[in-house]
Design an enzyme around this catalytic site. Structure first.
Site, PDB file in Angstrom:
ATOM      1  N   SER A 170       0.649  -1.074  -0.036  1.00 35.38           N
ATOM      2  CA  SER A 170      -0.021  -0.016  -0.138  1.00 35.38           C
ATOM      3  C   SER A 170       0.732   1.204   0.135  1.00 35.38           C
ATOM      4  O   SER A 170       2.279   1.235   0.043  1.00 35.38           O
ATOM      5  CB  SER A 170      -0.873  -0.192   1.181  1.00 35.38           C
ATOM      6  OG  SER A 170      -0.229  -0.291   2.394  1.00 35.38           O
ATOM      7  N   GLY A 171       0.230   2.269   0.028  1.00 33.91           N
ATOM      8  CA  GLY A 171       1.092   3.709  -0.194  1.00 33.91           C
ATOM      9  C   GLY A 171       0.993   4.050  -1.540  1.00 33.91           C
ATOM     10  O   GLY A 171       0.604   3.671  -2.434  1.00 33.91           O
ATOM     11  N   THR A 176       3.512   4.910  -3.671  1.00 34.92           N
ATOM     12  CA  THR A 176       4.622   4.338  -4.682  1.00 34.92           C
ATOM     13  C   THR A 176       3.546   2.765  -5.038  1.00 34.92           C
ATOM     14  O   THR A 176       3.820   2.537  -6.350  1.00 34.92           O
ATOM     15  CB  THR A 176       5.739   3.996  -3.913  1.00 34.92           C
ATOM     16  OG1 THR A 176       6.059   4.978  -3.353  1.00 34.92           O
ATOM     17  CG2 THR A 176       6.902   3.728  -5.064  1.00 34.92           C
ATOM     18  N   ASP A 205       5.831  -3.815  -2.505  1.00 32.05           N
ATOM     19  CA  ASP A 205       5.703  -2.699  -1.704  1.00 32.05           C
ATOM     20  C   ASP A 205       6.620  -1.749  -1.531  1.00 32.05           C
ATOM     21  O   ASP A 205       7.671  -1.755  -1.800  1.00 32.05           O
ATOM     22  CB  ASP A 205       5.316  -3.374  -0.098  1.00 32.05           C
ATOM     23  CG  ASP A 205       4.262  -2.546   0.749  1.00 32.05           C
ATOM     24  OD1 ASP A 205       3.952  -1.369   0.254  1.00 32.05           O
ATOM     25  OD2 ASP A 205       4.107  -3.038   1.815  1.00 32.05           O
ATOM     26  N   ALA A 230       8.258   1.584   1.332  1.00 32.97           N
ATOM     27  CA  ALA A 230       9.014   1.883   2.778  1.00 32.97           C
ATOM     28  C   ALA A 230       8.809   3.196   3.122  1.00 32.97           C
ATOM     29  O   ALA A 230       8.901   3.740   2.276  1.00 32.97           O
ATOM     30  CB  ALA A 230      10.002   0.965   2.723  1.00 32.97           C
ATOM     31  N   LYS A 278       8.251   0.352   8.070  1.00 36.92           N
ATOM     32  CA  LYS A 278       7.050   0.509   7.241  1.00 36.92           C
ATOM     33  C   LYS A 278       5.900   0.729   8.146  1.00 36.92           C
ATOM     34  O   LYS A 278       5.808   0.699   9.492  1.00 36.92           O
ATOM     35  CB  LYS A 278       6.708  -0.747   6.594  1.00 36.92           C
ATOM     36  CG  LYS A 278       7.626  -1.032   5.600  1.00 36.92           C
ATOM     37  CD  LYS A 278       7.567  -2.324   4.842  1.00 36.92           C
ATOM     38  CE  LYS A 278       6.304  -2.731   4.231  1.00 36.92           C
ATOM     39  NZ  LYS A 278       5.736  -1.747   3.384  1.00 36.92           N
ATOM     40  N   GLY A 279       4.663   1.243   7.590  1.00 39.22           N
ATOM     41  CA  GLY A 279       3.373   1.311   8.738  1.00 39.22           C
ATOM     42  C   GLY A 279       2.940   2.683   8.660  1.00 39.22           C
ATOM     43  O   GLY A 279       2.064   3.199   9.524  1.00 39.22           O
ATOM     44  N   GLY A 285       1.371   4.389   6.574  1.00 38.52           N
ATOM     45  CA  GLY A 285       0.147   4.418   6.255  1.00 38.52           C
ATOM     46  C   GLY A 285      -0.898   3.436   7.159  1.00 38.52           C
ATOM     47  O   GLY A 285      -1.988   3.263   6.610  1.00 38.52           O
ATOM     48  N   GLU A 327       0.619  -5.790   5.582  1.00 37.34           N
ATOM     49  CA  GLU A 327       1.702  -5.848   4.810  1.00 37.34           C
ATOM     50  C   GLU A 327       2.647  -6.994   5.410  1.00 37.34           C
ATOM     51  O   GLU A 327       3.152  -7.700   4.548  1.00 37.34           O
ATOM     52  CB  GLU A 327       2.613  -4.608   4.792  1.00 37.34           C
ATOM     53  CG  GLU A 327       1.540  -3.332   4.234  1.00 37.34           C
ATOM     54  CD  GLU A 327       2.375  -1.947   4.299  1.00 37.34           C
ATOM     55  OE1 GLU A 327       1.784  -1.077   3.749  1.00 37.34           O
ATOM     56  OE2 GLU A 327       3.127  -1.811   5.073  1.00 37.34           O
TER      57      GLU A 327
HETATM   58  C1  ABF Z   1       3.558   1.366   2.757  1.00 39.61           C
HETATM   59  O1  ABF Z   1       3.265   2.819   2.221  1.00 39.61           O
HETATM   60  C2  ABF Z   1       3.733   1.637   4.007  1.00 39.61           C
HETATM   61  O2  ABF Z   1       4.471   0.660   4.747  1.00 39.61           O
HETATM   62  C3  ABF Z   1       4.700   2.994   4.201  1.00 39.61           C
HETATM   63  O3  ABF Z   1       4.396   3.346   5.068  1.00 39.61           O
HETATM   64  C4  ABF Z   1       4.303   3.656   2.936  1.00 39.61           C
HETATM   65  C5  ABF Z   1       5.384   4.210   2.179  1.00 39.61           C
HETATM   66  O4  ABF Z   1       4.553   5.215   1.388  1.00 39.61           O
HETATM   67  P1  ABF Z   1       4.926   6.091  -0.091  1.00 39.61           P
HETATM   68  O5  ABF Z   1       4.777   5.089  -1.099  1.00 39.61           O
HETATM   69  O6  ABF Z   1       3.377   6.705   0.120  1.00 39.61           O
HETATM   70  O7  ABF Z   1       6.055   6.751   0.210  1.00 39.61           O
HETATM   71  O8  ABF Z   1       4.499   0.863   1.774  1.00 39.61           O
END
Ligand code: ABF
Length: 218
Positions: free
Chosen positions: A28-29, A31, A81, A83, A94-95, A97, A103
């Site tokens: 998630s997130g 990216t 995923d 980070a 992570k976390g 979000g 995850e």
């Molecule tokens: C997830 O999204 C989460 O574990 C991490 O907190 C966040 C990274 O966010 P982004 O991709 O928006 O920078 O991977």
């Protein structure tokens, strides 16, 4: 180059690891949102995905990608995923979000964890720039917070946030993590902690970093 452009670059590069007819683990997130968009361009080649958050699940469905439950699969070929921080040993925080528990579950199902980040996420020591999220059973919040103080942390209750699992988040600010594996285990042993945001015992296998000079794969 913007941070979003670097995230997109890393996300698109991860497509090269997607095997035909496979079910992909998707984190998630923002990216990962870029990755889901990219995945939609080859959706006819895959069976579907297991999502690590309700938000990713919705986005995958919106793109016409079938979503499977983690209980429907015994193993995933890859998990993709983002980070909040990643160190040279490919261990992560992570976390940010609040999706850390799911995850960790989906990552545990995967043979290969592919972490997609922009270069701002790279650190030498975990905890140097980002607070460490801990998912906690609501009734244990104060008790867990006291124990975190005992470990040298300064926990802050993330007010108004309820995780997909109905729990709360404590963020430990200014928490330098010199021994990530030992700390991940120590935090897991506190009664009331569901998951902590250190991903060291099961770190990433491949890291794709978006930089202004292009993709770097570690
Ligand atoms: C997830 O999204 C989460 O574990 C991490 O907190 C966040 C990274 O966010 P982004 O991709 O928006 O920078 O991977």
């Amino acid at each position: 180059m913007s941070q979003l452009a670097m995230k997109k670059m890393a996300a698109e590069a991860a497509l090269a690891y997607v095997k035909d007819d496979s079910i992909i683990g998707v984190g998630s997130g923002s990216t990962v949102n870029c990755f889901i968009e990219a995945l939609a361009t080859i959706k006819h080649k895959i069976k579907g995905a297991v999502a690590a958050s309700k938000a990713s699940e919705q986005l995958l469905r919106k793109q016409g990608i079938e979503v499977f439950s983690a209980n429907d699969v015994t193993e995933l070929d890859i998990y993709v995923d983002g980070a909040d921080e990643i160190n040279p040993q490919k261990m992560m925080i992570k976390g940010g979000g609040a999706a850390l528990t799911r995850e960790k579950i989906v990552a545990a199902l995967a043979k290969t964890f592919i972490c997609i980040v922009d270069q701002s996420k790279q650190v030498d020591v975990l905890g140097s720039t980002f607070s460490l999220p801990i998912e906690v059973i609501p009734m244990a919040r104060s008790q867990v917070a006291r124990q975190l103080v005992g470990l040298g942390g300064f926990p802050i209750y993330r007010e108004g946030v309820v995780t997909d699992n109905g729990n709360v988040i404590l963020d430990i600010a200014n928490f330098t993590i010199l021994e990530p594996m030992a700390m991940e285990q120590a935090l897991n042993n506190i009664a009331g902690v569901v998951t902590n945001g250190i991903f060291a015992l099961r770190g990433a296998d491949i890291v794709i970093v978006g930089t202004p000079e292009g993709i770097k794969t570690l």
